[in-house]
Write an enzyme that holds these catalytic residues in place. Sequence first.
Site, short mmCIF file in Angstrom:
data_model
loop_
_atom_site.label_atom_id
_atom_site.label_comp_id
_atom_site.label_asym_id
_atom_site.label_seq_id
_atom_site.Cartn_x
_atom_site.Cartn_y
_atom_site.Cartn_z
N ARG A 166 0.84 -1.21 0.00
CA ARG A 166 0.00 0.00 0.00
C ARG A 166 0.87 1.26 0.00
O ARG A 166 0.57 2.26 0.67
CB ARG A 166 -0.94 0.03 1.22
CG ARG A 166 -1.79 -1.19 1.40
CD ARG A 166 -2.89 -1.31 0.37
NE ARG A 166 -3.61 -2.54 0.61
CZ ARG A 166 -3.29 -3.72 0.06
NH1 ARG A 166 -2.30 -3.80 -0.81
NH2 ARG A 166 -3.97 -4.80 0.35
N SER A 193 -11.09 0.01 3.78
CA SER A 193 -10.30 -0.23 5.00
C SER A 193 -9.90 1.12 5.59
O SER A 193 -9.28 1.93 4.90
CB SER A 193 -9.04 -1.01 4.67
OG SER A 193 -9.36 -2.20 4.03
N GLU A 231 -5.29 4.06 6.79
CA GLU A 231 -5.00 3.86 5.37
C GLU A 231 -5.63 5.01 4.58
O GLU A 231 -5.16 5.37 3.51
CB GLU A 231 -5.58 2.52 4.92
CG GLU A 231 -5.24 2.21 3.49
CD GLU A 231 -5.82 0.90 3.01
OE1 GLU A 231 -5.30 -0.15 3.40
OE2 GLU A 231 -6.79 0.93 2.25
P1 NAP Z 1 -8.81 -10.50 4.53
O1 NAP Z 1 -8.89 -11.24 3.25
O2 NAP Z 1 -9.62 -10.94 5.70
O3 NAP Z 1 -7.31 -10.40 4.95
C1 NAP Z 1 -6.95 -9.76 6.16
C2 NAP Z 1 -5.44 -9.69 6.23
O4 NAP Z 1 -4.88 -10.99 6.13
C3 NAP Z 1 -4.83 -8.85 5.16
O5 NAP Z 1 -3.74 -8.19 5.74
C4 NAP Z 1 -4.34 -9.86 4.16
O6 NAP Z 1 -3.18 -9.42 3.51
C5 NAP Z 1 -3.97 -11.01 5.06
N1 NAP Z 1 -4.08 -12.31 4.36
C6 NAP Z 1 -5.20 -13.07 4.19
N2 NAP Z 1 -4.89 -14.21 3.52
C7 NAP Z 1 -3.57 -14.14 3.26
C8 NAP Z 1 -2.66 -15.02 2.57
N3 NAP Z 1 -3.07 -16.18 2.05
N4 NAP Z 1 -1.36 -14.63 2.47
C9 NAP Z 1 -0.94 -13.47 2.99
N5 NAP Z 1 -1.75 -12.60 3.64
C10 NAP Z 1 -3.04 -12.93 3.78
O7 NAP Z 1 -9.07 -8.94 4.30
P2 NAP Z 1 -10.34 -8.13 3.79
O8 NAP Z 1 -10.38 -6.89 4.61
O9 NAP Z 1 -11.57 -8.95 3.65
O10 NAP Z 1 -9.87 -7.71 2.34
C11 NAP Z 1 -9.76 -8.65 1.29
C12 NAP Z 1 -8.60 -8.27 0.42
O11 NAP Z 1 -8.83 -6.97 -0.12
C13 NAP Z 1 -7.29 -8.22 1.17
O12 NAP Z 1 -6.30 -8.65 0.30
C14 NAP Z 1 -7.16 -6.75 1.50
O13 NAP Z 1 -5.81 -6.35 1.68
C15 NAP Z 1 -7.76 -6.14 0.26
N6 NAP Z 1 -8.20 -4.76 0.45
C16 NAP Z 1 -7.41 -3.79 -0.08
C17 NAP Z 1 -7.73 -2.47 0.04
C18 NAP Z 1 -6.84 -1.43 -0.58
O14 NAP Z 1 -5.99 -1.67 -1.39
N7 NAP Z 1 -7.01 -0.20 -0.19
C19 NAP Z 1 -8.89 -2.11 0.74
C20 NAP Z 1 -9.69 -3.13 1.27
C21 NAP Z 1 -9.32 -4.46 1.13
P3 NAP Z 1 -3.19 -8.37 2.29
O15 NAP Z 1 -3.67 -7.08 2.82
O16 NAP Z 1 -1.74 -8.33 1.89
O17 NAP Z 1 -4.03 -8.94 1.22
#
Ligand code: NAP
Length: 330
Positions: A154, A222, A318
């Site tokens: 990010r 987020s 964020e």
């Molecule tokens: P989530 O899938 O519940 O994941 C929560 C956290 O666990 C995140 O930090 C994610 O890393 C990590 N994670 C889950 N599975 C993983 C794996 N197999 N290997 C490594 N790390 C893992 O989160 P969520 O809030 O529902 O969001 C889903 C996805 O959308 C996530 O990838 C999240 O980062 C992304 N997202 C991005 C933004 C943005 O770019 N602004 C906003 C909202 C959600 P990561 O963050 O590295 O994926």
Amino acid sequence: MPDLSQRHTFGIASRCRVLHEFCSVQQLLDLYPRETPCYIMGEGSNTIFTEDYDGQVLVNKIAGVEVCHEPGGVSLRVGAGENWHTLVAYTVEQGWGGLENLALIPGSVGAAPIQNIGAYGLEAGERIREVEVVDVATGRQFSLTQSECRFGYRDSIFKRAEAQSWVVTYVHFWLAEDIAPVTAYAELAALDNPTPVDIFNKVIDVRQQKLPDPAVLGNAGSFFKNPTITTTQYNELKKTHPAIPGFVVSDQQVKVPAAWFIDRAGFKGQCKDGVCCYHRQPLVLVNQHHATGQALLAMARAIQHKVVQLFSVTLSPEVRLLGKQGRVEL
Ligand code: NAP
């Protein structure tokens, strides 16, 4: 005074002194800065105006998608004001894989390299070949290669002090024909030999179940970053909280979902003064009912404070928070 409530997805009632949209680099340079302070933005999905902004707002509407078929894949040059999800849907419809994990992320194409948006194991920076920018302080236009963008979690060069007066105008993507599907995340791992369309549909499905639609319930995705902590601190926390999730980032670092801390701190589903910590995903704060900036900041600070108190982990926002004169910190 122009209304900003429809210009940022959290939807706090707020105004600015002047607002202009720009559709070209020249238009931007002509408009900048007629007033100070001046804030340049896209779709406002990662910006929250916490009160009236006492300055000029310029909204990036540079449009256009140029496609070039090259040996081994397709390259795209996309205007920064295009909608991100519309671009992802277009590439998937054309049968070009590479961006499908990033479906349904709110915001503009120009925001993608700044934040290095990422989801479900893929970051936009992995597919970006070049970013065109203009330095509004000098009028100089130039391009940065992928490595010059210094993409991180990010993060990118566009968040550094040296880039303060840079505006992203076009983003170039490279979608190679032989890109392997990214299916490491649990939600996608069960898919059997998926096509880009399968992944695209699954990501949309999961996101719609978990995340509120900003068009229905104001939010900025987020609110906090997922913190990366030291392995030593993680192992200490694991002694008292054996269920703490963690993803190894390096020998010395573990990434822990911020949502886990917020949930354990007791905020999931909590509401105060029109702001709620979303019941399905506590990393998202929502504008439940005419929320004010003060109510949002109070909720965010309460979460931050409690998480430090309980776990000695500092959650950083964020989102970009804006006050009367510009950026505000939590
Ligand atoms: P989530 O899938 O519940 O994941 C929560 C956290 O666990 C995140 O930090 C994610 O890393 C990590 N994670 C889950 N599975 C993983 C794996 N197999 N290997 C490594 N790390 C893992 O989160 P969520 O809030 O529902 O969001 C889903 C996805 O959308 C996530 O990838 C999240 O980062 C992304 N997202 C991005 C933004 C943005 O770019 N602004 C906003 C909202 C959600 P990561 O963050 O590295 O994926």
